[in-house]
Design a protein around this motif. Structure first.
Motif, PDB file in Angstrom:
ATOM      1  N   ALA A  27     -63.396 -10.651  -3.696  1.00 40.04           N
ATOM      2  CA  ALA A  27     -64.824 -11.232  -3.565  1.00 40.04           C
ATOM      3  C   ALA A  27     -64.561 -12.401  -3.016  1.00 40.04           C
ATOM      4  O   ALA A  27     -65.319 -13.324  -3.447  1.00 40.04           O
ATOM      5  CB  ALA A  27     -65.550 -11.009  -4.756  1.00 40.04           C
ATOM      6  N   GLY A  28     -63.872 -12.659  -1.854  1.00 39.84           N
ATOM      7  CA  GLY A  28     -63.889 -13.916  -0.987  1.00 39.84           C
ATOM      8  C   GLY A  28     -64.888 -13.876   0.009  1.00 39.84           C
ATOM      9  O   GLY A  28     -65.643 -12.754  -0.077  1.00 39.84           O
ATOM     10  N   GLN A  29     -64.842 -14.634   1.052  1.00 37.23           N
ATOM     11  CA  GLN A  29     -65.875 -14.709   2.168  1.00 37.23           C
ATOM     12  C   GLN A  29     -65.931 -13.375   2.871  1.00 37.23           C
ATOM     13  O   GLN A  29     -66.984 -12.805   3.125  1.00 37.23           O
ATOM     14  CB  GLN A  29     -65.273 -15.696   3.241  1.00 37.23           C
ATOM     15  CG  GLN A  29     -66.361 -15.990   4.149  1.00 37.23           C
ATOM     16  CD  GLN A  29     -65.999 -17.023   5.483  1.00 37.23           C
ATOM     17  OE1 GLN A  29     -64.943 -17.808   4.915  1.00 37.23           O
ATOM     18  NE2 GLN A  29     -66.739 -17.270   5.977  1.00 37.23           N
ATOM     19  N   ALA A  30     -64.871 -12.549   3.037  1.00 34.09           N
ATOM     20  CA  ALA A  30     -64.678 -11.411   3.896  1.00 34.09           C
ATOM     21  C   ALA A  30     -65.226 -10.273   2.803  1.00 34.09           C
ATOM     22  O   ALA A  30     -66.247  -9.398   3.313  1.00 34.09           O
ATOM     23  CB  ALA A  30     -63.557 -11.045   4.293  1.00 34.09           C
ATOM     24  N   GLY A  31     -64.803 -10.195   1.670  1.00 37.72           N
ATOM     25  CA  GLY A  31     -65.236  -9.229   0.869  1.00 37.72           C
ATOM     26  C   GLY A  31     -66.902  -9.191   0.478  1.00 37.72           C
ATOM     27  O   GLY A  31     -67.494  -8.372   0.645  1.00 37.72           O
ATOM     28  N   LEU A  32     -67.382 -10.456   0.281  1.00 41.79           N
ATOM     29  CA  LEU A  32     -68.799 -10.694   0.181  1.00 41.79           C
ATOM     30  C   LEU A  32     -69.510 -10.401   1.363  1.00 41.79           C
ATOM     31  O   LEU A  32     -70.707  -9.801   1.385  1.00 41.79           O
ATOM     32  CB  LEU A  32     -68.969 -12.184  -0.181  1.00 41.79           C
ATOM     33  CG  LEU A  32     -68.482 -12.635  -1.649  1.00 41.79           C
ATOM     34  CD1 LEU A  32     -68.697 -14.090  -1.965  1.00 41.79           C
ATOM     35  CD2 LEU A  32     -69.205 -11.703  -2.831  1.00 41.79           C
ATOM     36  N   THR A  33     -69.116 -10.738   2.544  1.00 35.36           N
ATOM     37  CA  THR A  33     -69.835 -10.444   3.711  1.00 35.36           C
ATOM     38  C   THR A  33     -69.781  -8.988   3.988  1.00 35.36           C
ATOM     39  O   THR A  33     -70.941  -8.258   4.419  1.00 35.36           O
ATOM     40  CB  THR A  33     -69.248 -11.200   4.959  1.00 35.36           C
ATOM     41  OG1 THR A  33     -69.236 -12.453   4.783  1.00 35.36           O
ATOM     42  CG2 THR A  33     -69.636 -10.802   6.399  1.00 35.36           C
TER      43      THR A  33
END
Length: 135
Positions: A27-33
């Protein structure tokens, strides 16, 4: 062949519990995006985050850590960067807070504290409605 007027196959729940077609690991930047866009297109999904709290590996960096990319790279879908200086570099704590704010804003379906070592595809289970079979 299924005769006209009958229903298409329906999905059943897997005997070991509900299944999902889409799981995002991290759930970092790529996962959240990715979660943002899947939600926009109505795709059911879940995010699995290894840590108990959002912020990823940035939480492990030293207190004085700053990103080495300018803040303008932090424009997230549905939440453009709103800080003072788009050309500056965000601190560790501000980055962690930004991701947490974004996850809340997009209501990301996150399961924290889940260390995903492996995912297995569930066998397809199909329930056909009664139909007249034609040749």
């Amino acid at each position: 062949m299924i005769a006209r007027g009958t229903t298409a196959p329906k999905r059943k729940l897997h005997p070991h519990g509900p299944t999902l077609d889409t799981v995002i690991i991290g759930a970092g930047q790529a996962g959240l995006t990715t979660s943002y866009w899947l939600t926009q297109f109505g795709v059911e999904h879940q995010l699995l985050e290894r840590r108990d709290s959002l912020g990823g590996a940035f939480q492990d960096r030293w207190d004085s850590f700053y990103m080495n990319t300018p803040n303008l790279a932090l424009d997230l879908p549905g939440m453009p960067y709103d800080g003072d200086d788009r050309d500056a570099f965000i601190s560790r704590d501000a980055m962690v807070n930004l991701f947490r704010r974004y996850a809340e804003l997009i209501a990301a379906p996150i399961h924290a504290g889940v260390d995903a070592a492996r995912l297995y595809p569930a066998p397809l289970m199909v329930n056909y409605a009664p139909a007249n079979v034609t040749s």
